[in-house]
Scaffold this motif. Structure first.
Motif, PDB file in Angstrom:
ATOM      1  N   ALA A 112       0.862  -1.199   0.168  1.00  0.00           N
ATOM      2  CA  ALA A 112      -0.190  -0.175   0.449  1.00  0.00           C
ATOM      3  C   ALA A 112       0.966   1.027   0.095  1.00  0.00           C
ATOM      4  O   ALA A 112       1.694   1.656   0.578  1.00  0.00           O
ATOM      5  N   THR A 113       0.298   1.994  -0.546  1.00  0.00           N
ATOM      6  CA  THR A 113       1.007   3.537  -0.735  1.00  0.00           C
ATOM      7  C   THR A 113       0.616   4.604  -0.853  1.00  0.00           C
ATOM      8  O   THR A 113      -0.958   4.573  -0.567  1.00  0.00           O
ATOM      9  N   ASP A 114       0.668   5.700   0.456  1.00  0.00           N
ATOM     10  CA  ASP A 114       0.913   7.099   0.427  1.00  0.00           C
ATOM     11  C   ASP A 114       1.031   7.665  -0.817  1.00  0.00           C
ATOM     12  O   ASP A 114       2.239   8.263  -0.202  1.00  0.00           O
ATOM     13  N   ASN A 115       0.574   8.506  -1.253  1.00  0.00           N
ATOM     14  CA  ASN A 115       1.040   9.447  -1.682  1.00  0.00           C
ATOM     15  C   ASN A 115       0.637  10.874  -2.159  1.00  0.00           C
ATOM     16  O   ASN A 115      -0.436  11.049  -2.047  1.00  0.00           O
ATOM     17  N   PHE A 134      -3.376  16.246  -5.501  1.00  0.00           N
ATOM     18  CA  PHE A 134      -4.101  14.950  -4.646  1.00  0.00           C
ATOM     19  C   PHE A 134      -3.498  14.562  -3.202  1.00  0.00           C
ATOM     20  O   PHE A 134      -2.637  13.870  -3.880  1.00  0.00           O
ATOM     21  N   PHE A 135      -4.535  13.591  -3.298  1.00  0.00           N
ATOM     22  CA  PHE A 135      -3.894  12.489  -1.867  1.00  0.00           C
ATOM     23  C   PHE A 135      -3.957  11.597  -2.680  1.00  0.00           C
ATOM     24  O   PHE A 135      -5.404  10.989  -3.118  1.00  0.00           O
ATOM     25  N   THR A 136      -3.123  10.477  -2.818  1.00  0.00           N
ATOM     26  CA  THR A 136      -3.484   8.747  -3.559  1.00  0.00           C
ATOM     27  C   THR A 136      -3.404   7.656  -2.896  1.00  0.00           C
ATOM     28  O   THR A 136      -1.935   7.695  -2.097  1.00  0.00           O
ATOM     29  N   PHE A 137      -3.764   7.209  -2.670  1.00  0.00           N
ATOM     30  CA  PHE A 137      -3.900   5.205  -2.099  1.00  0.00           C
ATOM     31  C   PHE A 137      -3.974   4.712  -2.834  1.00  0.00           C
ATOM     32  O   PHE A 137      -5.044   4.517  -3.894  1.00  0.00           O
ATOM     33  N   SER A 138      -2.172   3.945  -3.083  1.00  0.00           N
ATOM     34  CA  SER A 138      -2.291   2.760  -3.786  1.00  0.00           C
ATOM     35  C   SER A 138      -2.247   0.772  -3.697  1.00  0.00           C
ATOM     36  O   SER A 138      -1.790   1.437  -2.509  1.00  0.00           O
ATOM     37  N   LEU A 139      -3.092   0.254  -3.942  1.00  0.00           N
ATOM     38  CA  LEU A 139      -3.179  -0.872  -3.524  1.00  0.00           C
ATOM     39  C   LEU A 139      -2.197  -1.702  -4.428  1.00  0.00           C
ATOM     40  O   LEU A 139      -2.993  -1.791  -5.549  1.00  0.00           O
ATOM     41  N   LEU A 140      -1.267  -2.243  -4.078  1.00  0.00           N
ATOM     42  CA  LEU A 140      -0.598  -3.170  -5.517  1.00  0.00           C
ATOM     43  C   LEU A 140      -0.302  -4.476  -5.446  1.00  0.00           C
ATOM     44  O   LEU A 140       0.006  -5.307  -4.305  1.00  0.00           O
TER      45      LEU A 140
END
Length: 163
Positions: A112-115, A134-140
């Motif tokens: 998971a990343t917070d960007n 933007f605040f972006t959360f990604s699950l990879l």
């Protein structure tokens, strides 16, 4: 009817996974230990957005991937392709996307990343100015040769000062 100008600002915010160089006006980027291949994924995704290539954008997602951009919910590659095609259609020239990873956390076999994500335009003095953040959360999850996005959530922050 949605505003296409607003849509393009959201279009790539969801594809953020690794740090790219920041301009001098921002605080120093955190030093993170990124899993192998993740920085390359972020660079490739930023490059696809900057080329306005919807098919390349969608290729970074899992077949069952989801994305929420502001209030727009997308499920699967077909919806994402339609979204990016429409978003890129009226995108003004010179806008670029830049991602700064603020946090990385392993969750089982996934990451998971917070960007922080910046949509930028030329400032007229050989620099760039931030139009939107933007605040972006990604699950990879890992795949052969790299990573794919399983879920991405992009939340627009307040417009930049002077925009």
């Amino acid at each position: 009817m949605t505003n296409p100008f607003r849509n393009y600002l959201f279009a790539f915010a969801l594809l953020c996974a690794a740090a790219l160089p920041a301009h001098a006006a921002e605080p120093a980027e955190p030093t993170l230990s990124l899993p192998p291949g993740m920085a390359a994924l972020a660079r490739a995704a930023d490059d696809a957005w900057n080329r306005r290539d919807p098919a390349a954008m969608v290729a970074f997602f899992a077949d069952d991937g989801t994305s929420t951009i502001g209030k727009t919910e997308l499920k699967g590659k077909a919806q994402m392709l339609d979204y990016y095609t429409g978003s890129f259609r009226n995108l003004p020239p010179g806008l670029t996307h830049r991602t700064v990873v603020r946090r990385v956390e392993r969750i089982g076999g996934m990451v998971a990343t917070d960007n922080a994500v910046y949509i930028e335009a030329p400032d007229g003095a050989q620099g760039r100015r931030v139009l939107r953040e933007f605040f972006t959360f990604s699950l990879l999850r890992p795949v052969a040769g790299g990573w794919e996005f399983v879920a991405v959530r992009a939340t627009p922050l307040a417009p930049a000062q002077g925009s």
